[in-house]
Design a protein around this motif. Structure first.
Motif, mmCIF file in Angstrom:
data_model
loop_
_atom_site.group_PDB
_atom_site.id
_atom_site.type_symbol
_atom_site.label_atom_id
_atom_site.label_comp_id
_atom_site.label_asym_id
_atom_site.label_seq_id
_atom_site.Cartn_x
_atom_site.Cartn_y
_atom_site.Cartn_z
ATOM 1 N N SER A 185 45.238 -0.421 10.501
ATOM 2 C CA SER A 185 44.541 0.565 11.339
ATOM 3 C C SER A 185 44.925 0.459 12.816
ATOM 4 C CB SER A 185 43.037 0.402 11.161
ATOM 5 O OG SER A 185 42.718 -0.935 10.886
ATOM 6 N N THR A 186 45.325 -0.727 13.267
ATOM 7 C CA THR A 186 45.644 -0.928 14.681
ATOM 8 C C THR A 186 47.139 -0.790 14.980
ATOM 9 O OG1 THR A 186 45.864 -3.255 14.182
ATOM 10 C CG2 THR A 186 43.727 -2.534 15.061
ATOM 11 N N LEU A 187 47.980 -0.597 13.924
ATOM 12 C CA LEU A 187 49.433 -0.666 14.106
ATOM 13 C C LEU A 187 50.108 0.656 13.796
ATOM 14 C CD1 LEU A 187 50.193 -4.038 12.230
ATOM 15 C CD2 LEU A 187 49.692 -3.725 14.659
ATOM 16 N N ALA B 98 46.860 -19.544 17.982
ATOM 17 C CA ALA B 98 47.315 -18.399 17.177
ATOM 18 C C ALA B 98 46.964 -17.098 17.903
ATOM 19 C CB ALA B 98 46.660 -18.427 15.806
ATOM 20 N N LYS B 99 47.887 -16.116 17.732
ATOM 21 C CA LYS B 99 47.704 -14.819 18.385
ATOM 22 C C LYS B 99 46.455 -14.114 17.845
ATOM 23 C CE LYS B 99 50.809 -11.000 18.533
ATOM 24 N NZ LYS B 99 52.141 -10.514 18.156
ATOM 25 N N GLU B 100 45.726 -13.424 18.705
ATOM 26 C CA GLU B 100 44.566 -12.645 18.251
ATOM 27 C C GLU B 100 44.999 -11.199 18.013
ATOM 28 O OE1 GLU B 100 40.781 -13.270 20.008
ATOM 29 O OE2 GLU B 100 41.452 -15.128 20.952
ATOM 30 N N GLN C 51 44.896 -2.214 3.953
ATOM 31 C CA GLN C 51 46.242 -2.593 3.489
ATOM 32 C C GLN C 51 47.172 -2.861 4.682
ATOM 33 O OE1 GLN C 51 47.815 -0.654 -0.021
ATOM 34 N NE2 GLN C 51 49.794 -0.425 0.983
ATOM 35 N N HIS C 52 47.926 -3.968 4.599
ATOM 36 C CA HIS C 52 48.896 -4.320 5.651
ATOM 37 C C HIS C 52 50.336 -4.169 5.153
ATOM 38 C CE1 HIS C 52 50.668 -6.099 9.119
ATOM 39 N NE2 HIS C 52 50.769 -7.336 8.689
ATOM 40 N N LEU C 53 50.574 -4.426 3.856
ATOM 41 C CA LEU C 53 51.951 -4.443 3.359
ATOM 42 C C LEU C 53 52.008 -3.899 1.940
ATOM 43 C CD1 LEU C 53 52.575 -8.190 4.218
ATOM 44 C CD2 LEU C 53 53.380 -6.290 5.610
HETATM 45 C C1 HEM Z 1 50.550 -7.718 12.786
HETATM 46 C C2 HEM Z 1 48.656 -10.811 9.612
HETATM 47 C C3 HEM Z 1 52.630 -10.495 6.880
HETATM 48 C C4 HEM Z 1 54.642 -7.630 10.193
HETATM 49 C C5 HEM Z 1 49.684 -8.572 12.141
HETATM 50 C C6 HEM Z 1 48.361 -8.897 12.618
HETATM 51 C C7 HEM Z 1 47.842 -9.778 11.742
HETATM 52 C C8 HEM Z 1 48.819 -9.989 10.701
HETATM 53 C C9 HEM Z 1 46.459 -10.434 11.807
HETATM 54 C C10 HEM Z 1 47.692 -8.336 13.878
HETATM 55 C C11 HEM Z 1 47.000 -7.023 13.548
HETATM 56 C C12 HEM Z 1 46.335 -6.380 14.745
HETATM 57 O O1 HEM Z 1 46.876 -6.480 15.858
HETATM 58 O O2 HEM Z 1 45.262 -5.749 14.565
HETATM 59 C C13 HEM Z 1 49.573 -10.980 8.598
HETATM 60 C C14 HEM Z 1 49.347 -11.799 7.429
HETATM 61 C C15 HEM Z 1 50.473 -11.703 6.653
HETATM 62 C C16 HEM Z 1 51.385 -10.834 7.353
HETATM 63 C C17 HEM Z 1 48.076 -12.594 7.155
HETATM 64 C C18 HEM Z 1 50.777 -12.319 5.307
HETATM 65 C C19 HEM Z 1 49.838 -12.598 4.418
HETATM 66 C C20 HEM Z 1 53.523 -9.710 7.546
HETATM 67 C C21 HEM Z 1 54.852 -9.409 7.063
HETATM 68 C C22 HEM Z 1 55.414 -8.616 7.991
HETATM 69 C C23 HEM Z 1 54.444 -8.396 9.055
HETATM 70 C C24 HEM Z 1 55.493 -9.893 5.760
HETATM 71 C C25 HEM Z 1 56.807 -8.053 7.879
HETATM 72 C C26 HEM Z 1 57.625 -7.969 8.879
HETATM 73 C C27 HEM Z 1 53.702 -7.424 11.181
HETATM 74 C C28 HEM Z 1 53.970 -6.641 12.383
HETATM 75 C C29 HEM Z 1 52.792 -6.656 13.127
HETATM 76 C C30 HEM Z 1 51.834 -7.456 12.378
HETATM 77 C C31 HEM Z 1 55.301 -5.949 12.730
HETATM 78 C C32 HEM Z 1 52.554 -5.968 14.497
HETATM 79 C C33 HEM Z 1 53.179 -6.721 15.599
HETATM 80 C C34 HEM Z 1 52.681 -8.104 15.725
HETATM 81 O O3 HEM Z 1 51.462 -8.311 15.922
HETATM 82 O O4 HEM Z 1 53.508 -9.033 15.571
HETATM 83 N N1 HEM Z 1 49.935 -9.230 10.969
HETATM 84 N N2 HEM Z 1 50.807 -10.408 8.519
HETATM 85 N N3 HEM Z 1 53.303 -9.084 8.733
HETATM 86 N N4 HEM Z 1 52.422 -7.880 11.208
HETATM 87 FE FE1 HEM Z 1 51.587 -9.072 9.819
#
Ligand code: HEM
Length: 158
Positions: free
Chosen positions: A26-28, A114-116, A149-151
Motif C-alpha cells: 500500500s505504501t510502495l 533496522a529501517k522503519e 500482499q508484498h510479493l
Molecule cells: C519495502 C519487508 C522481501 C523489495 C519493504 C518494507 C518492508 C519490507 C517492511 C517497507 C514497506 C514500507 O515502507 O511501508 C520485506 C519482507 C520480505 C521482503 C519481510 C521477505 C519476507 C522483498 C523482496 C524484494 C523486496 C524479495 C525484491 C526485490 C522491496 C522494495 C521495497 C520494499 C523494492 C521498497 C524500497 C525499500 O524500502 O527498500 N519490504 N520485504 N522485498 N521491499 Fe520488501
C-alpha cells in the motif's frame, strides 16, 4: 534424501523467476524483480534455501535471505527459519498439503537499527502449479499497514 522431508521434495532445485516477480504494498509504487532460488538438502531431515533478488534492469542485488525448512516427523507441520539481509531473522510455521506450503510468522527479530516501518507479521504461500513452476506469494503487516500482499513470483526450474 531423508524420508522426513519427502513431502517437500517438490520444492527442491534451482529456480529462476519467469516472468519477473511483482512487488506491491500500500505504501510502495509497484515494482518488478528477478530472483534466483536454491533449495537443496544434504541428507538431513531439513531443506536448505537461499533466495537472491536482483533489479530487473541493472541486475543490482536486492533482497536476500537464506535459511532452513524443517518438517516435524510423521506430520505435515513445517517450520521455516530465515535470515534476511535487511537485518530480520524470522521463524514461520504452517503446513504442507500436497504441493502447497502455507506458513505464518511466529517470531520476528530485527537488528536495533533496522529501517522503519518494521514488519510485524509475514505469511507465505509456496505451491507447485500445474505447469511445474514454483510460485511464492508473500504478505506482510507493518507498524503502519495491515496485512497486505508484498510479493508474487513464479519460478521455472533451471
Ligand atoms: C519495502 C519487508 C522481501 C523489495 C519493504 C518494507 C518492508 C519490507 C517492511 C517497507 C514497506 C514500507 O515502507 O511501508 C520485506 C519482507 C520480505 C521482503 C519481510 C521477505 C519476507 C522483498 C523482496 C524484494 C523486496 C524479495 C525484491 C526485490 C522491496 C522494495 C521495497 C520494499 C523494492 C521498497 C524500497 C525499500 O524500502 O527498500 N519490504 N520485504 N522485498 N521491499 Fe520488501
Amino acid at each position: 534424501m531423508n524420508p522426513v522431508v519427502e513431502p517437500l521434495s517438490w520444492m527442491l532445485g534451482t529456480w529462476l523467476s519467469d516472468p519477473p516477480g511483482a512487488g506491491t504494498f500500500s505504501t510502495l509504487q509497484p515494482f518488478q524483480y528477478l530472483e534466483e532460488v536454491y533449495i537443496s538438502h544434504v541428507g538431513q531431515p531439513v531443506l536448505n534455501f537461499s533466495f537472491n533478488a536482483f533489479h530487473p534492469d541493472t541486475r543490482k542485488p536486492m533482497h536476500r535471505e537464506c535459511g532452513f525448512i524443517r518438517l516435524k516427523p510423521d506430520t505435515n507441520k513445517v517450520a521455516f527459519v530465515s535470515a534476511q539481509n535487511t537485518g530480520i531473522v524470522e521463524v514461520e510455521e504452517g503446513e504442507v498439503n500436497g504441493q502447497e506450503l502455507c506458513i505464518t510468522s511466529h517470531s520476528i527479530a530485527r537488528i536495533s537499527f533496522a529501517k522503519e516501518p518494521h514488519v510485524e507479521q509475514i505469511t507465505r504461500k509456496f505451491r507447485l502449479n500445474s505447469e511445474g513452476k514454483l510460485e511464492q506469494t508473500v504478505s506482510m503487516a507493518t507498524t503502519t499497514q495491515p496485512m497486505t500482499q508484498h510479493l508474487h513470483i513464479t519460478y521455472k526450474k533451471v
